[in-house]
Motif scaffolding. Structure first.
Motif, PDB file in Angstrom:
ATOM      1  N   ARG A   7    -124.381 -43.703 -86.852  1.00  0.00           N
ATOM      2  CA  ARG A   7    -123.753 -43.713 -85.527  1.00  0.00           C
ATOM      3  C   ARG A   7    -122.444 -44.490 -85.561  1.00  0.00           C
ATOM      4  NH1 ARG A   7    -128.481 -47.358 -83.959  1.00  0.00           N
ATOM      5  NH2 ARG A   7    -127.595 -49.392 -83.435  1.00  0.00           N
ATOM      6  N   GLU A   8    -121.728 -44.410 -84.457  1.00  0.00           N
ATOM      7  CA  GLU A   8    -120.429 -45.075 -84.301  1.00  0.00           C
ATOM      8  C   GLU A   8    -120.496 -45.988 -83.087  1.00  0.00           C
ATOM      9  OE1 GLU A   8    -116.276 -43.350 -82.849  1.00  0.00           O
ATOM     10  OE2 GLU A   8    -116.730 -42.715 -84.913  1.00  0.00           O
ATOM     11  N   GLU A   9    -120.034 -47.224 -83.262  1.00  0.00           N
ATOM     12  CA  GLU A   9    -120.043 -48.215 -82.190  1.00  0.00           C
ATOM     13  C   GLU A   9    -118.610 -48.664 -81.904  1.00  0.00           C
ATOM     14  OE1 GLU A   9    -122.780 -49.188 -80.656  1.00  0.00           O
ATOM     15  OE2 GLU A   9    -124.349 -48.442 -81.982  1.00  0.00           O
ATOM     16  N   ARG A  10    -118.416 -49.194 -80.693  1.00  0.00           N
ATOM     17  CA  ARG A  10    -117.080 -49.689 -80.326  1.00  0.00           C
ATOM     18  C   ARG A  10    -117.095 -51.164 -79.924  1.00  0.00           C
ATOM     19  NH1 ARG A  10    -113.330 -45.835 -80.228  1.00  0.00           N
ATOM     20  NH2 ARG A  10    -114.048 -43.669 -80.255  1.00  0.00           N
ATOM     21  N   LEU A  11    -118.261 -51.740 -79.760  1.00  0.00           N
ATOM     22  CA  LEU A  11    -118.373 -53.150 -79.410  1.00  0.00           C
ATOM     23  C   LEU A  11    -118.871 -53.951 -80.619  1.00  0.00           C
ATOM     24  CD1 LEU A  11    -120.037 -52.868 -75.875  1.00  0.00           C
ATOM     25  CD2 LEU A  11    -117.630 -53.295 -76.405  1.00  0.00           C
ATOM     26  N   PRO A  12    -118.531 -55.233 -80.702  1.00  0.00           N
ATOM     27  CA  PRO A  12    -118.966 -56.043 -81.845  1.00  0.00           C
ATOM     28  C   PRO A  12    -120.463 -56.366 -81.822  1.00  0.00           C
ATOM     29  CG  PRO A  12    -117.736 -57.386 -80.300  1.00  0.00           C
ATOM     30  CD  PRO A  12    -117.590 -55.979 -79.829  1.00  0.00           C
ATOM     31  N   GLN A  13    -121.133 -56.141 -80.676  1.00  0.00           N
ATOM     32  CA  GLN A  13    -122.574 -56.357 -80.590  1.00  0.00           C
ATOM     33  C   GLN A  13    -123.278 -55.010 -80.769  1.00  0.00           C
ATOM     34  OE1 GLN A  13    -120.561 -57.714 -78.021  1.00  0.00           O
ATOM     35  NE2 GLN A  13    -120.466 -59.635 -79.189  1.00  0.00           N
ATOM     36  N   ILE A  14    -124.159 -54.939 -81.776  1.00  0.00           N
ATOM     37  CA  ILE A  14    -124.817 -53.681 -82.117  1.00  0.00           C
ATOM     38  C   ILE A  14    -126.327 -53.852 -81.989  1.00  0.00           C
ATOM     39  CG2 ILE A  14    -125.160 -51.934 -83.910  1.00  0.00           C
ATOM     40  CD1 ILE A  14    -122.547 -52.885 -85.178  1.00  0.00           C
ATOM     41  N   ASP A  15    -126.958 -52.954 -81.261  1.00  0.00           N
ATOM     42  CA  ASP A  15    -128.409 -52.959 -81.127  1.00  0.00           C
ATOM     43  C   ASP A  15    -129.007 -52.259 -82.351  1.00  0.00           C
ATOM     44  OD1 ASP A  15    -131.062 -52.741 -80.482  1.00  0.00           O
ATOM     45  OD2 ASP A  15    -130.758 -51.840 -78.519  1.00  0.00           O
ATOM     46  N   VAL A  16    -129.718 -53.012 -83.188  1.00  0.00           N
ATOM     47  CA  VAL A  16    -130.300 -52.445 -84.406  1.00  0.00           C
ATOM     48  C   VAL A  16    -131.823 -52.373 -84.319  1.00  0.00           C
ATOM     49  CG1 VAL A  16    -128.377 -53.238 -85.838  1.00  0.00           C
ATOM     50  CG2 VAL A  16    -130.389 -54.709 -85.553  1.00  0.00           C
ATOM     51  N   SER A  17    -132.377 -52.600 -83.143  1.00  0.00           N
ATOM     52  CA  SER A  17    -133.836 -52.687 -82.990  1.00  0.00           C
ATOM     53  C   SER A  17    -134.552 -51.404 -83.384  1.00  0.00           C
ATOM     54  CB  SER A  17    -134.196 -53.072 -81.557  1.00  0.00           C
ATOM     55  OG  SER A  17    -133.682 -52.104 -80.632  1.00  0.00           O
ATOM     56  N   SER A  18    -133.886 -50.250 -83.240  1.00  0.00           N
ATOM     57  CA  SER A  18    -134.543 -48.971 -83.515  1.00  0.00           C
ATOM     58  C   SER A  18    -134.468 -48.567 -84.987  1.00  0.00           C
ATOM     59  CB  SER A  18    -133.926 -47.858 -82.666  1.00  0.00           C
ATOM     60  OG  SER A  18    -132.555 -47.675 -82.996  1.00  0.00           O
ATOM     61  N   LEU A  19    -133.711 -49.307 -85.791  1.00  0.00           N
ATOM     62  CA  LEU A  19    -133.560 -48.957 -87.201  1.00  0.00           C
ATOM     63  C   LEU A  19    -134.810 -49.317 -87.999  1.00  0.00           C
ATOM     64  CD1 LEU A  19    -129.926 -50.235 -87.912  1.00  0.00           C
ATOM     65  CD2 LEU A  19    -130.653 -47.890 -87.414  1.00  0.00           C
ATOM     66  N   ASP A  35    -107.321 -52.764 -86.338  1.00  0.00           N
ATOM     67  CA  ASP A  35    -105.888 -52.494 -86.248  1.00  0.00           C
ATOM     68  C   ASP A  35    -105.168 -52.858 -87.544  1.00  0.00           C
ATOM     69  OD1 ASP A  35    -106.353 -55.189 -85.975  1.00  0.00           O
ATOM     70  OD2 ASP A  35    -104.795 -55.508 -84.469  1.00  0.00           O
ATOM     71  N   LYS A  36    -105.891 -53.464 -88.478  1.00  0.00           N
ATOM     72  CA  LYS A  36    -105.340 -53.776 -89.797  1.00  0.00           C
ATOM     73  C   LYS A  36    -106.013 -52.854 -90.817  1.00  0.00           C
ATOM     74  CE  LYS A  36    -103.048 -57.345 -88.110  1.00  0.00           C
ATOM     75  NZ  LYS A  36    -101.581 -57.421 -88.057  1.00  0.00           N
ATOM     76  N   ASN A  37    -106.564 -53.463 -91.869  1.00  0.00           N
ATOM     77  CA  ASN A  37    -107.254 -52.687 -92.895  1.00  0.00           C
ATOM     78  C   ASN A  37    -108.729 -52.507 -92.539  1.00  0.00           C
ATOM     79  OD1 ASN A  37    -104.969 -52.510 -94.590  1.00  0.00           O
ATOM     80  ND2 ASN A  37    -105.338 -54.602 -95.301  1.00  0.00           N
ATOM     81  N   PRO A  38    -109.363 -51.435 -93.005  1.00  0.00           N
ATOM     82  CA  PRO A  38    -110.818 -51.296 -92.797  1.00  0.00           C
ATOM     83  C   PRO A  38    -111.559 -52.438 -93.475  1.00  0.00           C
ATOM     84  CG  PRO A  38    -109.835 -49.235 -93.552  1.00  0.00           C
ATOM     85  CD  PRO A  38    -108.796 -50.281 -93.710  1.00  0.00           C
ATOM     86  N   GLU A  39    -112.620 -52.891 -92.847  1.00  0.00           N
ATOM     87  CA  GLU A  39    -113.443 -53.962 -93.408  1.00  0.00           C
ATOM     88  C   GLU A  39    -114.863 -53.453 -93.615  1.00  0.00           C
ATOM     89  OE1 GLU A  39    -113.062 -57.429 -90.931  1.00  0.00           O
ATOM     90  OE2 GLU A  39    -110.964 -56.988 -90.498  1.00  0.00           O
ATOM     91  N   LYS A  40    -115.569 -54.052 -94.566  1.00  0.00           N
ATOM     92  CA  LYS A  40    -116.895 -53.586 -94.918  1.00  0.00           C
ATOM     93  C   LYS A  40    -117.877 -54.758 -94.923  1.00  0.00           C
ATOM     94  CE  LYS A  40    -115.100 -49.802 -97.732  1.00  0.00           C
ATOM     95  NZ  LYS A  40    -113.690 -50.024 -97.350  1.00  0.00           N
ATOM     96  N   ALA A  41    -119.111 -54.467 -94.611  1.00  0.00           N
ATOM     97  CA  ALA A  41    -120.135 -55.491 -94.588  1.00  0.00           C
ATOM     98  C   ALA A  41    -121.502 -54.831 -94.752  1.00  0.00           C
ATOM     99  CB  ALA A  41    -120.082 -56.311 -93.303  1.00  0.00           C
ATOM    100  N   THR A  42    -122.466 -55.617 -95.174  1.00  0.00           N
ATOM    101  CA  THR A  42    -123.846 -55.122 -95.315  1.00  0.00           C
ATOM    102  C   THR A  42    -124.778 -56.032 -94.523  1.00  0.00           C
ATOM    103  OG1 THR A  42    -124.293 -56.469 -97.268  1.00  0.00           O
ATOM    104  CG2 THR A  42    -123.425 -54.262 -97.635  1.00  0.00           C
ATOM    105  N   PHE A  43    -125.897 -55.465 -94.075  1.00  0.00           N
ATOM    106  CA  PHE A  43    -126.908 -56.291 -93.428  1.00  0.00           C
ATOM    107  C   PHE A  43    -128.287 -55.738 -93.690  1.00  0.00           C
ATOM    108  CE2 PHE A  43    -126.332 -53.040 -90.211  1.00  0.00           C
ATOM    109  CZ  PHE A  43    -127.581 -52.894 -89.617  1.00  0.00           C
ATOM    110  N   ILE A  44    -129.278 -56.618 -93.505  1.00  0.00           N
ATOM    111  CA  ILE A  44    -130.679 -56.246 -93.664  1.00  0.00           C
ATOM    112  C   ILE A  44    -131.316 -56.151 -92.272  1.00  0.00           C
ATOM    113  CG2 ILE A  44    -132.930 -57.017 -94.514  1.00  0.00           C
ATOM    114  CD1 ILE A  44    -131.222 -56.237 -96.781  1.00  0.00           C
ATOM    115  N   LYS A  45    -131.967 -55.021 -91.999  1.00  0.00           N
ATOM    116  CA  LYS A  45    -132.793 -54.907 -90.797  1.00  0.00           C
ATOM    117  C   LYS A  45    -134.199 -55.357 -91.166  1.00  0.00           C
ATOM    118  CE  LYS A  45    -134.453 -53.470 -86.785  1.00  0.00           C
ATOM    119  NZ  LYS A  45    -135.895 -53.551 -87.034  1.00  0.00           N
ATOM    120  N   GLN A  46    -134.685 -56.390 -90.460  1.00  0.00           N
ATOM    121  CA  GLN A  46    -136.013 -56.899 -90.795  1.00  0.00           C
ATOM    122  C   GLN A  46    -137.015 -56.595 -89.686  1.00  0.00           C
ATOM    123  OE1 GLN A  46    -135.668 -61.145 -91.301  1.00  0.00           O
ATOM    124  NE2 GLN A  46    -135.381 -61.537 -89.142  1.00  0.00           N
TER     125      GLN A  46
END
Length: 436
Positions: free
Chosen positions: A401-413, A425-436
């Motif tokens: 999915r695509e989000e536009r706010l910095p707060q993301i609901d991950v409860s359904s993952l 507005d600068k370069n693309p940034e990347k990050a990883t996270f764990i859904k627990q």
């Protein structure tokens, strides 16, 4: 959804040729100093360490001695003890992938009857340590059997006859038990039509070019072993045929810290198992959060997949994979008791704390930070740049999915690893996270 296939689109990939020259020299110095201090604090003869990190590359360090007059060397081999179990578990999972067996097959479908072994125990219960079987190393006279004839090769069928009365009905609880993985090795031989030794080489060691990893007592080992110490006794002159043949598929392998880190790297990056099999390996159950050949443990607030190993005569090891950063840590000690887990935990905490602190100090503008991580419900993205969109991907690179706010609901993952691509507005940034 937990196989860690880090695609070029989403994240920086490990390479087998990563050079130590890429490694932060300050962190390298701190790791070496800590290794030296931990060796002295734990009163052990020698330590060999390898650290692999997606951004930092590879660091190897040693401290102490193999024996008097011979300093520890990173090329020396160590017994890895119960870290053998991950190899055995992966072999069984590869046989499942090939359609040769199922994890829910019962023992009676593959093995003859043995006293004190319930024939209805499943392969899955063996690999998860939920069989209820008694551990062969706890029988009276176990150590004496080794010392009476240390050069003797014991067969798995002989060792299994030592098993005592079961501790509880199969499936009712967790109890760590070497008997489970000896039985698993016997099943692997019958299902594949190969010896455990040949299956290990053909399915794992040769394809991954783990040419400094061997099965003790069965392989001809061409490289030097660090001398094993039990307390202050050097056991190098004592044959290890008996102890390794008894341990067999539960604990007989030898390797280097570097190759154990390489093994974890290949496994966690998706080179070894298909998705379903990887998910089975990392489905953690029971009071100890045990999967197949791996524990899930919280260390310094980091979710870590790890396993330890110890084998009679003088070897102790600990392998760790930090699920958030992708860092891999292998620690080998040539002494029992060796405290490899405590040493590895300290080094992992040192490295993760340093790297997080360095990132905050330098305020890297092209690296987003996430909180909390792991996350259960809401995940917040922090960046110095203006966010346009946030794209959420699973480990297969599929955009969810695509989000536009910095707060993301991950409860359904579903539980597992996910990737974010933050378009700013600068370069693309990347990050990883764990859904627990």
């Amino acid at each position: 959804m937990k196989k860690i296939i880090i695609s070029l689109l989403l994240y920086l990939v490990f390479t087998g040729n990563t050079s130590a020259s890429n490694f932060d020299p300050i962190l390298a110095s701190r790791l070496q100093n800590a290794t030296d201090s931990l060796r002295l604090a734990n009163n052990v003869k020698g330590i060999s360490v390898c650290v692999l990190h997606p951004q930092q590359g590879r660091w190897q360090g040693v401290s102490g001695i193999s024996h008097q007059g011979t300093p520890m060397d990173s090329h020396m081999l160590f017994g890895i003890g119960s870290n053998t179990k991950l190899f055995t578990g992966v072999l069984l999972l590869k046989l499942v992938q090939s359609g040769l067996l199922q994890l829910d097959d019962s023992l009676h479908e593959w093995l003859p009857g043995y006293a004190n072994i319930n024939p209805n125990i499943t392969i899955r219960q063996l690999l998860n340590h939920r069989s209820g079987l008694a551990d062969i190393i706890n029988i009276p006279g176990y150590a004496d059997s080794i010392l009476l004839n240390p050069n003797r090769l014991f067969t798995p069928e002989e060792v299994i006859t030592w098993v005592g009365a079961p501790l509880f009905p199969a499936g009712n609880a967790y109890n760590y038990c070497n008997t489970n993985y000896i039985l698993a090795g016997m099943i692997a031989e019958i299902a594949s039509g190969q010896s455990y030794l040949q299956l290990l080489h053909d399915s794992i060691l040769a394809p991954l070019q783990l040419d400094s990893t061997f099965l003790g007592a069965y392989d001809s080992i061409p490289y030097p072993l660090a001398h094993p110490w039990q307390g202050n006794t050097n056991n190098f002159s004592v044959s290890r045929n008996a102890v390794n043949s008894i341990a067999w598929a539960a604990g007989a392998m030898v390797s280097t810290a570097n190759e154990m880190a390489q093994w974890y790297q290949a496994l966690m990056s998706g080179e070894v198992l298909q998705q379903n099999a990887f998910d089975e390996m990392t489905t953690f159950t029971g009071s100890a959060n045990y999967g197949i050949g791996l524990y899930q443990t919280l260390i310094n607030n980091h979710l870590v997949w790890q396993h330890g190993g110890s084998i009679w005569g003088g070897y102790n090891s600990s392998m760790m994979y930090d699920t958030a950063s992708g860092m891999i840590l292998a620690v080998m000690v040539n002494q029992n008791p060796g405290q490899a887990f405590a040493i590895a935990s300290h080094l992992l905490s040192l490295a993760t704390d340093y790297l997080v602190s360095s990132a905050n100090i330098t305020a890297q503008k092209n690296t987003a930070r996430l909180f909390p991580n792991p996350a259960s419900n809401m995940l917040t993205v922090y960046t110095h740049n203006k966010i346009h969109t946030i794209n959420l991907f699973n480990v297969r690179g599929e955009k969810l999915r695509e989000e536009r706010l910095p707060q993301i609901d991950v409860s359904s993952l579903s539980k597992g690893l996910y990737f974010l691509e933050i378009v700013t507005d600068k370069n693309p940034e990347k990050a990883t996270f764990i859904k627990q």
